[in-house]
Write an enzyme that holds these catalytic residues in place. Sequence first.
Site, PDB file in Angstrom:
ATOM      1  N   GLU A 189      75.344  35.312  19.526  1.00  0.00           N
ATOM      2  CA  GLU A 189      75.821  35.313  18.194  1.00  0.00           C
ATOM      3  C   GLU A 189      75.881  37.073  17.607  1.00  0.00           C
ATOM      4  OE1 GLU A 189      72.596  33.584  15.642  1.00  0.00           O
ATOM      5  OE2 GLU A 189      70.716  35.637  15.987  1.00  0.00           O
ATOM      6  N   ASN A 279      61.462  26.674  11.510  1.00  0.00           N
ATOM      7  CA  ASN A 279      60.597  26.454  13.009  1.00  0.00           C
ATOM      8  C   ASN A 279      59.490  25.336  11.893  1.00  0.00           C
ATOM      9  OD1 ASN A 279      60.443  28.907  14.860  1.00  0.00           O
ATOM     10  ND2 ASN A 279      60.510  30.134  13.016  1.00  0.00           N
ATOM     11  N   ARG A 281      57.229  23.667  11.870  1.00  0.00           N
ATOM     12  CA  ARG A 281      55.317  24.404  12.692  1.00  0.00           C
ATOM     13  C   ARG A 281      54.451  25.389  11.692  1.00  0.00           C
ATOM     14  NH1 ARG A 281      55.506  28.610  15.076  1.00  0.00           N
ATOM     15  NH2 ARG A 281      57.447  29.048  16.348  1.00  0.00           N
TER      16      ARG A 281
END
Length: 648
Positions: A189, A279, A281
């Site tokens: 990217e 994420n 978590r």
Amino acid sequence: MITNLLVANRGEIARRVFRTCRALGIATTAVHSDPDADAPHVREADAAVRLPGAAPADTYLRADLIVRAALEAGADAVHPGYGFLSENAEFAQAVLDAGLVWVGPPPAAIAAMGSKTAAKRLMAAAGVPVLGALEAPTEADLPVLVKAAAGGGGRGMRVVRTLAELPDQLAAARAEAAKAFGSDEVFCERYLPTGRHVEVQLLADAHGTVWAVGDRDCSLQRRHQKVIEEAPAPGLPEAVRAGLHAAAVSAARAIGYTGAGTAEFLLAEDGRFHFLEMNTRLQVEHPVTEAVSGLDLVALQLAVAEGESLPGPVPPPSTGWAIEARLYAEDPAKDWQPATGTLHRLELDGPHQEFTGRGVRLDCGVAAGQEITPHYDAMLAKVIAWAPNRAAAARLLADALTRARIHGPATNRELLVRALRHPAFLAARLHTGFLTEHADDLAAPDGGDPARTARAALAAALADAAARRRTGPHGALPPGWRNLPSQPQLKRYRAEDGTEREVRYRLNRDGLRADGHPGTELVDATPEQVVLREGAVRRGYRVARHGDRVFVDGPDGATALTALPRFPDPVARTDPGALLAPMPGTVVRTAAAVGDTVTAGQPLLFLEAMKMEHRVTAPADGVLVELRATPGQQVELGTLLAVVQTPA
């Protein structure tokens, strides 16, 4: 109701989860590898289950062993912590299939965000701005960032500035990603060198409520891993902040998210933001959000896992400012080389808070006497400071780090303090290249202040003399005291920057006379503390010695010294072309062969230690005449790896 929680992790995050469990009356179960058998998280748990072996692939990454451990210990729930299996959908499903409560999002939500490329497509369809993956980068796209599709934490990431180096960097990223995450999928990217890393903390329940619990700036990074984080993100226009929160909530709703998670964005200089990843978590940096919100995010994770609703339609308002610094066992002046060895002491000077308390908080995964090994991440602890405003929080955190007593392997403490006090940081001129841009100011070797090092060496010498006097026949006399003029006492020390310092002093009826310290008086000296007076100013120095290592903590900062023998033994000569292992680790791959002509700085092989790859490069132009390293080989500090023969 959860009655016994197993944390499928280690170190600081396991201890953090256990603290909340104790507050809620939940029993705890730890798992541990062989090197972690006596680690603090093991000692603090109500029960612990051994995972035989040392390498993460044999222990903390074994989903089958962890599920079996939970069942054998009588746990009824599993918290994954962060890292390891925390974002592994198959592990989450295995926990549920075993009849246990999974303290995390649904496996389908983890899977949806598990591949960064797939996640970008999903978020684009949901109307969330994304920085698209490049199928075939061109010259106009440079520089680009190579990233592992299935991972995080900086593993498998490479900045590529020319098309010529792209194939090699892709191959290296694939190899690292496969080893770290079990998938070699990578993508490219656009790389925005002055972009900011901004993220939004999410909490969602199973009843349709999704909270955006404020935002954080995590732009200060090394090797694409965060070093200093803060909440809220400074300097955001309210429209941008509102847009970030709305995009994060949309991302969570798009995948039916529940529990705690983080939506990460790259903020460009023009104010536009792009979704990077989610994420699924709890994040390492969650304490700064806890500090400004007053929430216990772990307690809310557990409540959501038990089926409860979030306590209200919107989160509580944030107050004040919080900044977190990650204390790593590494040397920034040596290209962030990780450090191993015995940690003799790590403590803050004065009381500190736990959970969401205001002031200074310490989240620590290690304890005094523990061996810091190359098997796991280099982070020792996190120090978090809350204050009513950003400047006050930065000042408080820098002071807490300066006063902390850290005795053992090299750390990045000095860099953290310098960064927190740097004018560009205080002005919130933040971007992901901050540490590189200001490297000359921030990453200089410790001991760079000659006056501080000289005072510390004098204090070390006087403390050593006091220790010897305490065990001698004349304990009532001041250390080094002489009735008649005599030759000065001589002691030699090496500072962290490699410079050597001699301390010459006399103690007689006229008091202390030390070369280079005119006007300095000795007020008191014991083996543990030395008090000196310079003019009208009195200063105290705390001294600790472990073998030949001496740690001096004074009002002007901490200094680590190595005591040198008065008459050094001859040192065995080393071939100038010999390359020795700079740390214990595993040889990942070689990049040259015997007989190759190499140039200074050319990578010859790569070592992995503390979850990071490190290049071992040619010291000069020449020919590689020996290569003793092979992929997969475990090496100790100082192992001969290769020899480069230079022209006569």
